[in-house]
Design an enzyme around this catalytic site. Structure first.
Site, mmCIF file in Angstrom:
data_model
loop_
_atom_site.group_PDB
_atom_site.id
_atom_site.type_symbol
_atom_site.label_atom_id
_atom_site.label_comp_id
_atom_site.label_asym_id
_atom_site.label_seq_id
_atom_site.Cartn_x
_atom_site.Cartn_y
_atom_site.Cartn_z
ATOM 1 N N LYS A 170 2.474 -3.202 7.276
ATOM 2 C CA LYS A 170 2.682 -3.356 5.829
ATOM 3 C C LYS A 170 4.099 -2.903 5.449
ATOM 4 O O LYS A 170 4.764 -3.548 4.633
ATOM 5 C CB LYS A 170 1.633 -2.553 5.050
ATOM 6 C CG LYS A 170 0.224 -3.103 5.103
ATOM 7 C CD LYS A 170 0.045 -4.505 4.527
ATOM 8 C CE LYS A 170 0.250 -4.585 3.039
ATOM 9 N NZ LYS A 170 -0.098 -5.931 2.492
ATOM 10 N N THR A 190 0.814 -1.207 0.000
ATOM 11 C CA THR A 190 0.000 0.000 0.000
ATOM 12 C C THR A 190 0.855 1.269 0.000
ATOM 13 O O THR A 190 1.984 1.258 0.503
ATOM 14 C CB THR A 190 -0.906 -0.019 1.256
ATOM 15 O OG1 THR A 190 -1.463 1.275 1.453
ATOM 16 C CG2 THR A 190 -0.132 -0.365 2.517
ATOM 17 N N ASP A 191 0.273 2.359 -0.505
ATOM 18 C CA ASP A 191 0.980 3.646 -0.446
ATOM 19 C C ASP A 191 1.122 4.160 0.985
ATOM 20 O O ASP A 191 1.923 5.058 1.250
ATOM 21 C CB ASP A 191 0.275 4.691 -1.334
ATOM 22 C CG ASP A 191 -1.187 4.937 -0.975
ATOM 23 O OD1 ASP A 191 -1.706 4.290 -0.051
ATOM 24 O OD2 ASP A 191 -1.817 5.798 -1.643
ATOM 25 N N GLU A 192 0.314 3.604 1.901
ATOM 26 C CA GLU A 192 0.358 4.096 3.287
ATOM 27 C C GLU A 192 1.695 3.857 3.966
ATOM 28 O O GLU A 192 1.968 4.451 5.017
ATOM 29 C CB GLU A 192 -0.720 3.407 4.127
ATOM 30 C CG GLU A 192 -2.100 3.806 3.729
ATOM 31 C CD GLU A 192 -3.129 3.398 4.760
ATOM 32 O OE1 GLU A 192 -2.763 3.135 5.911
ATOM 33 O OE2 GLU A 192 -4.301 3.342 4.397
ATOM 34 N N TYR A 245 -1.569 -0.552 11.207
ATOM 35 C CA TYR A 245 -1.731 -1.236 9.915
ATOM 36 C C TYR A 245 -0.587 -0.894 8.969
ATOM 37 O O TYR A 245 0.088 -1.786 8.436
ATOM 38 C CB TYR A 245 -3.084 -0.858 9.273
ATOM 39 C CG TYR A 245 -3.134 -1.160 7.787
ATOM 40 C CD1 TYR A 245 -3.102 -2.467 7.322
ATOM 41 C CD2 TYR A 245 -3.195 -0.124 6.844
ATOM 42 C CE1 TYR A 245 -3.128 -2.746 5.949
ATOM 43 C CE2 TYR A 245 -3.224 -0.395 5.475
ATOM 44 C CZ TYR A 245 -3.190 -1.704 5.031
ATOM 45 O OH TYR A 245 -3.205 -1.976 3.683
HETATM 46 P P1 NAD Z 1 -9.515 -7.249 2.660
HETATM 47 O O1 NAD Z 1 -9.492 -6.971 4.124
HETATM 48 O O2 NAD Z 1 -10.760 -6.965 1.887
HETATM 49 O O3 NAD Z 1 -9.154 -8.784 2.397
HETATM 50 C C1 NAD Z 1 -8.121 -9.432 3.063
HETATM 51 C C2 NAD Z 1 -8.292 -10.936 2.887
HETATM 52 O O4 NAD Z 1 -7.186 -11.570 3.556
HETATM 53 C C3 NAD Z 1 -9.579 -11.487 3.493
HETATM 54 O O5 NAD Z 1 -10.197 -12.404 2.618
HETATM 55 C C4 NAD Z 1 -9.092 -12.202 4.751
HETATM 56 O O6 NAD Z 1 -9.911 -13.311 5.123
HETATM 57 C C5 NAD Z 1 -7.705 -12.646 4.334
HETATM 58 N N1 NAD Z 1 -6.830 -12.877 5.489
HETATM 59 C C6 NAD Z 1 -6.691 -12.111 6.607
HETATM 60 N N2 NAD Z 1 -5.813 -12.683 7.453
HETATM 61 C C7 NAD Z 1 -5.361 -13.823 6.841
HETATM 62 C C8 NAD Z 1 -4.433 -14.835 7.194
HETATM 63 N N3 NAD Z 1 -3.789 -14.817 8.366
HETATM 64 N N4 NAD Z 1 -4.206 -15.823 6.315
HETATM 65 C C9 NAD Z 1 -4.864 -15.883 5.119
HETATM 66 N N5 NAD Z 1 -5.778 -14.965 4.750
HETATM 67 C C10 NAD Z 1 -6.012 -13.939 5.591
HETATM 68 O O7 NAD Z 1 -8.279 -6.456 2.050
HETATM 69 P P2 NAD Z 1 -8.117 -5.786 0.612
HETATM 70 O O8 NAD Z 1 -8.607 -4.402 0.671
HETATM 71 O O9 NAD Z 1 -8.618 -6.721 -0.409
HETATM 72 O O10 NAD Z 1 -6.515 -5.696 0.540
HETATM 73 C C11 NAD Z 1 -5.756 -6.768 -0.016
HETATM 74 C C12 NAD Z 1 -4.296 -6.392 -0.007
HETATM 75 O O11 NAD Z 1 -4.093 -5.200 -0.765
HETATM 76 C C13 NAD Z 1 -3.730 -6.103 1.381
HETATM 77 O O12 NAD Z 1 -2.436 -6.621 1.450
HETATM 78 C C14 NAD Z 1 -3.713 -4.577 1.461
HETATM 79 O O13 NAD Z 1 -2.688 -4.141 2.326
HETATM 80 C C15 NAD Z 1 -3.407 -4.233 0.023
HETATM 81 N N6 NAD Z 1 -3.896 -2.919 -0.434
HETATM 82 C C16 NAD Z 1 -5.188 -2.555 -0.242
HETATM 83 C C17 NAD Z 1 -5.640 -1.337 -0.744
HETATM 84 C C18 NAD Z 1 -7.077 -0.901 -0.594
HETATM 85 O O14 NAD Z 1 -7.397 0.227 -0.955
HETATM 86 N N7 NAD Z 1 -7.974 -1.725 -0.103
HETATM 87 C C19 NAD Z 1 -4.741 -0.492 -1.416
HETATM 88 C C20 NAD Z 1 -3.408 -0.903 -1.575
HETATM 89 C C21 NAD Z 1 -3.008 -2.129 -1.090
HETATM 90 O O1 DAU Z 2 -4.116 3.856 0.595
HETATM 91 C C1 DAU Z 2 -4.342 2.475 0.554
HETATM 92 C C2 DAU Z 2 -5.124 2.061 1.773
HETATM 93 O O2 DAU Z 2 -6.450 2.521 1.579
HETATM 94 C C3 DAU Z 2 -5.101 0.559 2.009
HETATM 95 O O3 DAU Z 2 -3.798 0.174 2.328
HETATM 96 C C4 DAU Z 2 -6.036 0.163 3.148
HETATM 97 O O4 DAU Z 2 -6.084 -1.241 3.277
HETATM 98 C C5 DAU Z 2 -7.415 0.691 2.843
HETATM 99 O O5 DAU Z 2 -8.286 0.410 3.924
HETATM 100 C C6 DAU Z 2 -7.357 2.195 2.604
HETATM 101 O O6 DAU Z 2 -7.009 2.908 3.821
HETATM 102 P P1 DAU Z 2 -7.763 4.255 4.267
HETATM 103 O O7 DAU Z 2 -7.632 4.387 5.718
HETATM 104 O O8 DAU Z 2 -7.364 5.378 3.384
HETATM 105 O O9 DAU Z 2 -9.264 3.817 3.826
HETATM 106 P P2 DAU Z 2 -10.694 3.942 4.511
HETATM 107 O O10 DAU Z 2 -11.676 3.424 3.524
HETATM 108 O O11 DAU Z 2 -10.746 3.413 5.889
HETATM 109 O O12 DAU Z 2 -10.875 5.541 4.607
HETATM 110 C C7 DAU Z 2 -10.716 6.395 3.475
HETATM 111 C C8 DAU Z 2 -10.796 7.830 3.976
HETATM 112 O O13 DAU Z 2 -12.135 8.113 4.427
HETATM 113 C C9 DAU Z 2 -9.897 8.126 5.168
HETATM 114 O O14 DAU Z 2 -9.413 9.453 5.055
HETATM 115 C C10 DAU Z 2 -10.837 8.010 6.376
HETATM 116 C C11 DAU Z 2 -12.148 8.496 5.812
HETATM 117 N N1 DAU Z 2 -13.383 7.933 6.389
HETATM 118 C C12 DAU Z 2 -13.477 6.589 6.521
HETATM 119 C C13 DAU Z 2 -14.650 6.017 6.998
HETATM 120 C C14 DAU Z 2 -14.784 4.523 7.167
HETATM 121 C C15 DAU Z 2 -14.440 8.785 6.687
HETATM 122 O O15 DAU Z 2 -14.369 10.026 6.555
HETATM 123 N N2 DAU Z 2 -15.607 8.224 7.160
HETATM 124 C C16 DAU Z 2 -15.762 6.880 7.323
HETATM 125 O O16 DAU Z 2 -16.862 6.432 7.739
#
Ligand code: NAD
Ligand code: DAU
Length: 331
Positions: free
Chosen positions: A151, A120-122, A147
């Protein structure tokens, strides 16, 4: 290609599996997923007869060793992924994101298996609002939340295993994904499903924080490209120039869903809330020729809203649970 996909029942992983079945039908896909609260197995229904699904943890050394030994490549999505949860209880994040990645690296090292690590960019921390600067592959890691710290730790382990043990691994760091099948704890699905249930969107703090949105299919196409043509040892940033403030996103959701522009509430801010993320994806575009297909956020958002409207059975139960957690956290 025998491909092991960890976390393939979560948001990005499930969309990845669906897309790979479509675009690479000759690949044999195994999903390893612990099926935590974040998974939804019904996301895999359309392909369930064509894949192999293993329920288990990436932190289980024996299971991981056995599976890695029987595949040509691993794409590692599995993670605990939600910042708010990591502030509430960090341990599962350390176990899955750090220990789980370590287990995978050791197995990959033993078996000589190709690895793509999804991150992730985070990991880079945050940028100032209004600053023209964006993250690049050279930006030093500086995570803010439990988190993002786990990562960043996993990214550093992958880099070290590449340099010290010569494993064949690539890393990608992507910005905020949106699209179908995202858990309702996350910002966009939380607001969209809330509006569908007659509940006003909730903005953390002033809502000025900026995220760089990318459609999940664009992210996953980049992952396939890096897996096939990326250079081992390299990191690629994935982003689609989609910077928007949370306030702007809520305004668009309200407009698309036919609600008044002031139909939202401010709630207490997330502790340590990162201000702004922004990705410079020049390297990925120049070296591998990747381009996003979803260039109009509004269209991708409208399609995402329609997906949640059409699939209430996918999200209703999860929403009850996640809103109970949010009520306890006061957000
Ligand atoms: P998600 O939470 O929707 O899914 C995560 C999955 O991993 C789930 O199916 C969960 O059951 C599984 N999991 C959790 N713990 C586990 C374990 N110990 N063993 C096996 N499986 C396990 O997450 P997502 O949003 O789909 O993110 C997927 C990946 O992409 C992550 O590595 C996250 O850091 C990365 N990522 C997410 C975003 C985003 O915006 N959501 C952006 C950039 C990178
Ligand atoms: O940047 C990549 C990341 O994006 C991933 O690594 C993470 O797994 C993914 O969860 C996401 O992280 P954020 O914390 O940016 O996403 P989230 O959807 O939780 O929140 C997006 C933005 O919205 C953040 O600034 C918090 C805000 N927010 C979130 C919720 C749930 C609100 O204002 N209200 C809300 O109810």
């Amino acid at each position: 290609m025998r491909l092991l996909v960890t976390g393939g029942a979560g948001f990005i992983g499930a969309n990845f599996v669906l897309r790979v079945r479509e675009t690479r039908p000759d690949w044999q896909v195994t999903v390893l997923d612990a099926v935590t609260y974040a998974a939804n197995l019904s996301s895999l229904d359309p392909v369930i007869d064509d894949i192999h699904l293993v329920k288990g943890s990436v932190a289980d050394a024996d299971l991981v060793d056995d599976l890695v030994g029987r595949h040509d490549a691993v794409v590692h999505f599995a993670a605990d992924s939600h910042n708010d949860n990591s502030l509430d209880d960090p341990w599962p994040f350390v176990e899955t994101n750090v220990v789980g990645t370590y287990r995978l690296l050791e197995a990959v090292r033993r078996h000589g298996t190709r690895l793509h690590h999804v991150s992730t960019d985070e990991v880079y921390g945050d940028l100032e609002l209004g600053d023209p600067q964006r993250f690049t592959e050279q930006t030093p890691v500086n995570p803010s939340s439990p988190y993002s710290a786990t990562k960043a730790s996993s990214d550093l382990l992958v880099r070290a295993w590449g340099r010290s043990f010569g494993i064949e691994a690539t890393i990608s760091n992507c910005s905020n994904n949106y699209g179908p099948r995202q858990h309702v704890e996350k910002f966009i699905p939380r607001q969209v499903t809330g509006v569908l249930e007659g509940i006003r969107p909730k903005l953390y703090g002033a809502g000025a924080n900026v995220r760089d949105w990318i459609h999940v299919d664009d992210h996953n196409d980049a992952v396939v490209m890096i897996l096939e043509r990326g250079t081992p040892g390299e990191t690629y940033l994935i982003g689609a120039d989609g910077e928007m403030s949370n306030r702007e996103v809520v305004a668009m959701i309200l407009e698309l869903m036919g609600k008044p522009a002031d139909w939202f509430d401010h709630v207490p801010d997330r502790p340590g809330h990162d201000l702004r993320y922004a990705i410079d994806s020049t390297k990925l575009r120049a070296e591998l020729g990747w381009e996003p297909r979803y260039t109009t956020f509004r269209d991708g958002l409208a399609a995402t809203i329609e997906w949640y409207r059409a699939n209430p059975e996918w999200w209703r139960t999860a929403r009850v649970t996640s809103e109970t957690t949010y009520a306890r956290l006061g957000r």
